[in-house]
Design a protein around this motif. Structure first.
Motif, mmCIF file in Angstrom:
data_model
loop_
_atom_site.group_PDB
_atom_site.id
_atom_site.type_symbol
_atom_site.label_atom_id
_atom_site.label_comp_id
_atom_site.label_asym_id
_atom_site.label_seq_id
_atom_site.Cartn_x
_atom_site.Cartn_y
_atom_site.Cartn_z
ATOM 1 N N GLU A 1 21.828 13.836 80.801
ATOM 2 C CA GLU A 1 20.746 14.318 81.662
ATOM 3 C C GLU A 1 20.116 15.623 81.197
ATOM 4 N N CYS A 2 20.140 15.881 79.891
ATOM 5 C CA CYS A 2 19.352 16.983 79.342
ATOM 6 C C CYS A 2 17.953 16.444 79.086
ATOM 7 N N ALA A 3 16.969 16.937 79.824
ATOM 8 C CA ALA A 3 15.607 16.399 79.776
ATOM 9 C C ALA A 3 14.636 17.488 79.319
ATOM 10 N N PRO A 4 14.403 17.639 78.033
ATOM 11 C CA PRO A 4 13.550 18.719 77.521
ATOM 12 C C PRO A 4 12.153 18.797 78.131
ATOM 13 N N PRO A 5 11.482 17.678 78.460
ATOM 14 C CA PRO A 5 10.152 17.817 79.066
ATOM 15 C C PRO A 5 10.167 18.521 80.419
ATOM 16 N N LEU A 6 11.333 18.582 81.059
ATOM 17 C CA LEU A 6 11.457 19.215 82.372
ATOM 18 C C LEU A 6 12.001 20.637 82.283
ATOM 19 N N ASP A 7 12.286 21.094 81.075
ATOM 20 C CA ASP A 7 13.006 22.343 80.882
ATOM 21 C C ASP A 7 12.088 23.557 80.954
ATOM 22 N N ASP A 8 12.693 24.691 81.151
ATOM 23 C CA ASP A 8 12.027 25.985 81.037
ATOM 24 C C ASP A 8 12.333 26.498 79.644
ATOM 25 N N GLY A 9 11.427 26.251 78.706
ATOM 26 C CA GLY A 9 11.706 26.564 77.310
ATOM 27 C C GLY A 9 12.782 25.649 76.764
ATOM 28 N N THR A 10 13.841 26.246 76.224
ATOM 29 C CA THR A 10 14.966 25.462 75.686
ATOM 30 C C THR A 10 16.256 25.777 76.432
ATOM 31 N N ARG A 11 16.131 26.277 77.666
ATOM 32 C CA ARG A 11 17.300 26.771 78.396
ATOM 33 C C ARG A 11 18.380 25.705 78.561
ATOM 34 N N THR A 12 17.996 24.525 79.007
ATOM 35 C CA THR A 12 18.989 23.495 79.305
ATOM 36 C C THR A 12 19.600 22.928 78.038
ATOM 37 N N LEU B 1 25.408 22.376 86.890
ATOM 38 C CA LEU B 1 25.163 23.811 86.847
ATOM 39 C C LEU B 1 24.166 24.250 87.910
ATOM 40 N N GLU B 2 24.224 25.516 88.253
ATOM 41 C CA GLU B 2 23.199 26.108 89.100
ATOM 42 C C GLU B 2 21.832 25.812 88.500
ATOM 43 N N ALA B 3 20.878 25.438 89.344
ATOM 44 C CA ALA B 3 19.574 24.981 88.862
ATOM 45 C C ALA B 3 18.898 26.004 87.961
ATOM 46 N N ALA B 4 19.093 27.275 88.209
ATOM 47 C CA ALA B 4 18.458 28.298 87.372
ATOM 48 C C ALA B 4 19.006 28.285 85.952
ATOM 49 N N ALA B 5 20.255 27.845 85.780
ATOM 50 C CA ALA B 5 20.863 27.814 84.449
ATOM 51 C C ALA B 5 20.466 26.583 83.662
ATOM 52 N N ALA B 6 20.153 25.497 84.358
ATOM 53 C CA ALA B 6 19.816 24.232 83.693
ATOM 54 C C ALA B 6 18.702 23.544 84.471
ATOM 55 N N PRO B 7 17.481 24.044 84.369
ATOM 56 C CA PRO B 7 16.375 23.435 85.117
ATOM 57 C C PRO B 7 15.911 22.107 84.548
ATOM 58 N N THR C 1 28.557 28.098 87.461
ATOM 59 C CA THR C 1 27.984 29.006 86.472
ATOM 60 C C THR C 1 28.313 28.474 85.080
ATOM 61 N N THR C 2 27.550 28.899 84.090
ATOM 62 C CA THR C 2 27.856 28.482 82.722
ATOM 63 C C THR C 2 29.231 28.999 82.302
ATOM 64 N N ARG C 3 29.582 30.188 82.722
ATOM 65 C CA ARG C 3 30.887 30.744 82.339
ATOM 66 C C ARG C 3 32.016 29.871 82.877
ATOM 67 N N VAL D 1 16.819 19.069 84.035
ATOM 68 C CA VAL D 1 17.641 17.902 84.337
ATOM 69 C C VAL D 1 16.892 17.021 85.333
ATOM 70 N N SER D 2 17.377 15.811 85.505
ATOM 71 C CA SER D 2 16.693 14.868 86.380
ATOM 72 C C SER D 2 16.669 15.330 87.831
ATOM 73 N N ALA D 3 17.796 15.918 88.295
ATOM 74 C CA ALA D 3 17.899 16.281 89.719
ATOM 75 C C ALA D 3 18.562 17.640 89.881
ATOM 76 N N PRO D 4 17.851 18.739 89.583
ATOM 77 C CA PRO D 4 18.446 20.065 89.744
ATOM 78 C C PRO D 4 18.646 20.409 91.216
ATOM 79 N N THR D 5 19.777 21.027 91.521
ATOM 80 C CA THR D 5 20.067 21.418 92.898
ATOM 81 C C THR D 5 20.712 22.796 92.913
ATOM 82 N N PRO D 6 20.549 23.545 93.999
ATOM 83 C CA PRO D 6 21.164 24.873 94.088
ATOM 84 C C PRO D 6 22.654 24.778 94.378
ATOM 85 N N GLY D 7 23.323 25.882 94.143
ATOM 86 C CA GLY D 7 24.725 25.982 94.542
ATOM 87 C C GLY D 7 25.717 25.462 93.521
ATOM 88 N N GLY D 8 25.315 25.380 92.254
ATOM 89 C CA GLY D 8 26.175 24.782 91.244
ATOM 90 C C GLY D 8 27.111 25.748 90.549
#
Length: 307
Positions: A277-288, A236-242, A253-255, A244-251
């Motif tokens: 690769e859902c990593a809660p300690p790296l998340d923005d709240g519970t987004r991922t 996913l786009e990094a903003a949608a799933a921050p 969309t959730t839809r 994770v182990s290796a977030p990257t741009p250009g992914g």
């Protein structure tokens, strides 16, 4: 000894009596009763092989928590039911190969039941034991929703970047990767996948026609007997799933992702699904974790676990 912990009770947090949430319908099960359900959830709290940032061992609990509060109703397919929880795989101490072997002994028993396992990871190294039992009796193709190809060569030990190299060696027939990023995986690994007859659909091949893209991925698998589906949330786009182990741009969309998961789950050859690769300690709240839970819900609705 089953190698599984006892599943915790599920409960929907809504106080509205008209709300039906996954917490209200997911039941506890064991290997003897697993075949009574369309799908079973299996947690895999492990991130000892991750190449990037750790934290995915906390993924199963976070995804379950978000799924418990997710309503069961899909607008087009109705409400999901016939889902159980088998608990978590007990992860032994030691190196990655030891962990993979121990997990495979459990997943072999799970695949032997008449249900579709949904593995909640955990890092991508466990794709090997999650899918490998299928290779002993069937021709198998994999669809990987991932920003990376994960077919690095195994050097000192397996990692979260080596699962498909390991599975190809074990007999995986073909692989289609949906959402792999430009400028993210080296030429040598793209060449390797091409030599194996694999297919790569980058995000710009998905945008505008996600159902067409997933149909193309399924067609690329040919006439294999079984299909294994893997979702690395970094697709996913990094903003949608921050988280994770290796977030990257250009992914994706959730839809786009949700539409494709519902579609691929409807293929009768699907024999397993994982979210890794859902990593809660790296998340923005519970987004991922919330995205991971919704991904599971969309897959289950497409699987046919709808009334």
């Amino acid at each position: 000894m089953t190698g599984l912990t006892d599943p915790a009770p599920w409960e929907g947090p809504s106080s509205d009596p008209n709300d039906e949430q996954f917490g209200d319908v997911v039941e506890a099960a064991d290997l003897d009763s697993a075949g009574e359900y369309d799908a079973v959830l299996v947690g895999e709290p492990y991130d000892g092989a991750v190449i990037g940032r750790p934290g995915a061992r906390e993924g199963p609990a976070a995804i379950r928590r978000e799924l418990a509060g997710t309503k069961t109703h899909h607008v087009e397919r109705g409400a999901v039911d016939s889902v159980a929880d088998l608990g978590d795989v007990e992860i032994p101490p030691g190196g990655v190969e030891r962990v993979q072997n121990a997990v495979r002994s459990v997943t072999t028993d799970i695949h032997a039941t008449n249900t579709v396992p949904v593995f909640l990871g955990g890092d991508n190294s466990l794709t090997v034991p999650n899918a490998a039992p299928l290779l002993t009796h069937s021709t198998v193709g994999a669809i990987s929703f991932d920003a990376h190809l994960d077919c690095r060569a195994v050097r000192d030990a397996p990692t979260s970047g080596t699962p498909y190299r390991q599975l190809h060696r074990a007999g995986l027939d073909t692989l289609a990767v949906v959402g792999a990023r430009h400028f993210e995986t080296s030429t040598a690994y793209h060449d390797y996948l091409a030599e194996q007859g694999g297919r790569v659909l980058p995000p710009d091949a998905v945008g505008g026609d996600p159902l067409g893209a997933v149909d193309e991925a399924l067609a690329a698998l040919g006439d294999v007997d079984a299909v294994y589906v893997s979702l690395d949330l970094d697709v996913l786009e990094a903003a949608a799933a921050p988280g994770v182990s290796a977030p990257t741009p250009g992914g994706l969309t959730t839809r786009e992702l949700f539409r494709m998961l519902g579609r691929v789950a409807g293929d009768p050859r699907v024999a397993g699904f994982e979210v890794v690769e859902c990593a809660p300690p790296l998340d923005d709240g519970t987004r991922t974790a919330r995205v991971g839970a919704r991904a599971v819900a969309h897959f289950l609705s497409g699987l046919g676990a709808a009334r």
